[in-house]
Design a protein around this motif. Structure first.
Motif, short mmCIF file in Angstrom:
data_model
loop_
_atom_site.label_atom_id
_atom_site.label_comp_id
_atom_site.label_asym_id
_atom_site.label_seq_id
_atom_site.Cartn_x
_atom_site.Cartn_y
_atom_site.Cartn_z
N GLU A 1 0.84 -1.20 0.00
CA GLU A 1 0.00 0.00 0.00
C GLU A 1 0.88 1.26 0.00
N HIS A 2 2.03 1.16 0.70
CA HIS A 2 2.85 2.35 0.91
C HIS A 2 4.24 2.29 0.31
N CYS A 3 4.73 1.09 0.00
CA CYS A 3 6.08 0.94 -0.56
C CYS A 3 6.15 1.70 -1.89
N LYS A 4 7.18 2.58 -2.01
CA LYS A 4 7.32 3.38 -3.23
C LYS A 4 8.27 2.73 -4.23
N GLY A 5 8.80 1.58 -3.86
CA GLY A 5 9.66 0.84 -4.78
C GLY A 5 11.03 1.45 -4.99
N CYS A 6 11.60 2.10 -3.94
CA CYS A 6 12.90 2.76 -4.12
C CYS A 6 14.01 1.75 -4.37
N GLY A 7 13.87 0.53 -3.80
CA GLY A 7 14.87 -0.51 -4.03
C GLY A 7 16.01 -0.52 -3.04
N ILE A 8 15.93 0.30 -1.97
CA ILE A 8 17.01 0.30 -0.96
C ILE A 8 17.10 -1.07 -0.29
N CYS A 9 15.94 -1.68 0.02
CA CYS A 9 15.94 -2.99 0.69
C CYS A 9 16.70 -4.01 -0.14
N SER A 10 16.44 -4.00 -1.45
CA SER A 10 17.09 -4.96 -2.33
C SER A 10 18.59 -4.70 -2.42
N ALA A 11 18.96 -3.41 -2.51
CA ALA A 11 20.38 -3.06 -2.62
C ALA A 11 21.15 -3.38 -1.35
N GLN A 12 20.47 -3.31 -0.18
CA GLN A 12 21.16 -3.51 1.10
C GLN A 12 21.12 -4.94 1.60
N CYS A 13 20.29 -5.78 1.00
CA CYS A 13 20.14 -7.15 1.51
C CYS A 13 21.45 -7.93 1.37
N PRO A 14 22.05 -8.37 2.49
CA PRO A 14 23.33 -9.09 2.39
C PRO A 14 23.17 -10.50 1.83
N LYS A 15 21.95 -11.01 1.80
CA LYS A 15 21.71 -12.38 1.31
C LYS A 15 21.15 -12.38 -0.11
N ASP A 16 21.01 -11.19 -0.68
CA ASP A 16 20.48 -11.10 -2.03
C ASP A 16 19.09 -11.75 -2.14
N ALA A 17 18.29 -11.52 -1.10
CA ALA A 17 17.01 -12.22 -1.03
C ALA A 17 15.84 -11.38 -1.57
N ILE A 18 16.11 -10.12 -1.92
CA ILE A 18 15.01 -9.27 -2.40
C ILE A 18 15.26 -8.89 -3.85
N GLU A 19 14.31 -9.24 -4.69
CA GLU A 19 14.42 -8.94 -6.11
C GLU A 19 13.45 -7.82 -6.45
N MET A 20 13.88 -6.89 -7.31
CA MET A 20 12.96 -5.82 -7.74
C MET A 20 12.36 -6.26 -9.09
N VAL A 21 11.05 -6.48 -9.07
CA VAL A 21 10.37 -6.98 -10.26
C VAL A 21 9.49 -5.88 -10.83
N GLU A 22 9.52 -5.74 -12.13
CA GLU A 22 8.74 -4.67 -12.77
C GLU A 22 7.26 -4.79 -12.43
N GLU A 23 6.67 -3.69 -12.07
CA GLU A 23 5.29 -3.67 -11.57
C GLU A 23 4.29 -4.12 -12.65
N THR A 24 4.57 -3.79 -13.90
CA THR A 24 3.65 -4.15 -14.99
C THR A 24 3.41 -5.66 -15.04
N LYS A 25 4.42 -6.42 -14.65
CA LYS A 25 4.30 -7.87 -14.65
C LYS A 25 3.11 -8.32 -13.79
N PHE A 26 2.98 -7.65 -12.64
CA PHE A 26 1.90 -8.03 -11.72
C PHE A 26 0.55 -7.53 -12.25
N VAL A 27 0.58 -6.36 -12.88
CA VAL A 27 -0.66 -5.80 -13.44
C VAL A 27 -1.18 -6.73 -14.54
N LEU A 28 -0.27 -7.18 -15.42
CA LEU A 28 -0.67 -8.08 -16.50
C LEU A 28 -1.19 -9.41 -15.94
#
Lengths: 102, 312
Positions: free
Chosen positions: A69-96
């Protein structure tokens, strides 16, 4: 939200409901959505401490997911994850995907 | 300092739905400060990105009392609230311990709110002033402030033929100005080093008297970098010597984090679009000057803290 007349607005324009900004969705700003791989995640909480939008949901010190609801998709979480566990996926994929399901 | 696991069990005091840009450093800083605080808080905030984006009427992202004031008087507004609290406490009308934190950006602190801040420090109010320094008036469209680093391009220090270097003047060292007020606790922090930041906030809040923390706030829009890079770039600021982490307790300097070997200052310039023009051949002299200045500043600080200067 319905607009209020001046008689209904608290004196001095006070906002009496602390934290009501959560009613305002900023999730629509997102072009990339963070998606977590639960197997890789070790709940180190670095994503949580660096999230600018209070959008990492944590219960009992364990990560439960994202507040889309509130995540703006900045990608800091993904960039900082030491385990590489967060992937940034294009939003259109979910819309489709959602469209396809309908 | 409590562990992240312990901190995550506390109630989140800044809600989602505030309208700061994606990747903004200011809300990361505020969240870390609010998790550090152990007592109830009263907040004031000078006009700026943080105030404008977190309190768009009729919404507020703050789950704690928040006073909205003008650009110049975050410090004086809160000093009034703090004085009222002390009076009510003396009269026995209030018995809990409440802590006070004033926020201001670099525009509202280095420039417009400087005399209000100076007044609070001199009058000795029991509050913490936090400056989140993103190095320009970002909210109104990236105009230079006295915190803008030398060489940065902003909309009012643009790069052109006549002035190829962007901002020509060095930045003001506000932390040193506050130290000169003999404040009992002054520190410089960085949200990338959250441990250090939280410790400093707890120390400041538990110190009697006016305390001050200057915190570097990465800004994707104004610094010209991709929003996911905020923390890496903030880290680079400390690793390259642009933003040293130190505290001054009753006049005694202590460096709280010293990189084993300082990274080349050039890396800091290369990381952001606002410095892009400096990397061209004709601005080589300026970069060399900036590098020298960073080293001089570092050695000055090391001397104040009684540490040996780096050989590199």
């Amino acid at each position: 939200m319905k607009e209020k007349g001046w008689k209904e607005i608290p004196l001095g324009g006070l906002i009496l409901e602390a934290g009501n900004a959560e009613k305002y969705a900023t999730g629509g700003w997102r072009t990339y959505r963070p998606v977590r791989d639960e197997k890789k995640c070790n709940d180190c909480l670095l994503c949580w401490v660096y999230c600018p939008d209070s959008s990492i949901i944590v219960e009992e010190a364990k990560i439960k997911g994202f507040d889309y609801e509130h995540c703006k998709g900045c990608g800091i979480c993904s960039a900082q994850c030491p385990k590489d566990a967060i992937e940034m996926v294009e939003e259109t994929k979910f819309v489709l995907q959602e469209k396809g399901e309908q | 300092m409590p562990s992240l696991k312990e901190l995550s069990k506390k109630k989140e005091l800044l809600s989602g739905g505030q309208r700061l840009c994606a990747g903004c450093g200011a809300s990361i800083i505020v969240r870390q400060i609010l998790m550090a605080a152990e007592d109830p808080l009263v907040i004031s905030c000078a006009t700026g990105c943080l105030e404008v984006a977190t309190t768009i009427y009729p919404f507020s992202a703050w789950r704690i009392p928040f006073i909205h004031c003008a650009f110049e008087n975050s410090a004086s507004t809160l000093s009034g609230a703090e004085a009222a609290y002390r009076s009510l406490k003396r009269q026995g009308k209030i018995d809990r311990t409440i802590k006070f934190i004033a926020f201001g950006g670099d525009g509202g602190t280095y420039d417009i709110g400087l005399q209000a801040l100076s007044g609070v420090l001199e009058r000795g109010h029991n509050l913490l002033y936090v400056c989140y320094d993103n190095g320009a008036y970002m909210n109104t469209g990236i105009q230079r402030s006295s915190a803008t680093p030398q060489g940065a391009a902003t909309t009012t220090s643009p790069v052109g033929k006549a002035i190829p270097e962007g901002k020509q003047r060095p930045r003001k060292d506000l932390t040193q100005i506050v130290v000169a007020h003999d404040s009992p606790y002054v520190a410089q922090a960085n949200p990338a080093y959250y441990n250090d930041l939280i410790k400093k906030v707890q120390k400041a809040l538990n110190t009697e008297g006016p305390t001050f923390i200057n915190i570097l706030s990465p800004c994707p829009r104004g610094w010209r970098y991709e929003s996911s890079q905020s923390i890496q770039i903030a880290k680079l600021a400390t690793l390259t010597g642009f933003w040293p982490l130190y505290e001054v307790e009753n006049g005694k300097y202590r460096i709280t984090y010293r990189p084993k070997k300082r990274r080349p200052f050039r890396e800091w310039l290369e990381s952001q679009g606002r410095f892009k023009h400096l990397l061209s051949e004709k601005n080589k002299g300026i970069v060399e000057r900036l590098e020298r200045e960073v080293e001089e500043k570092e050695n000055k600080l090391l001397a104040l803290a009684g540490e040996t200067p780096s050989s590199a």
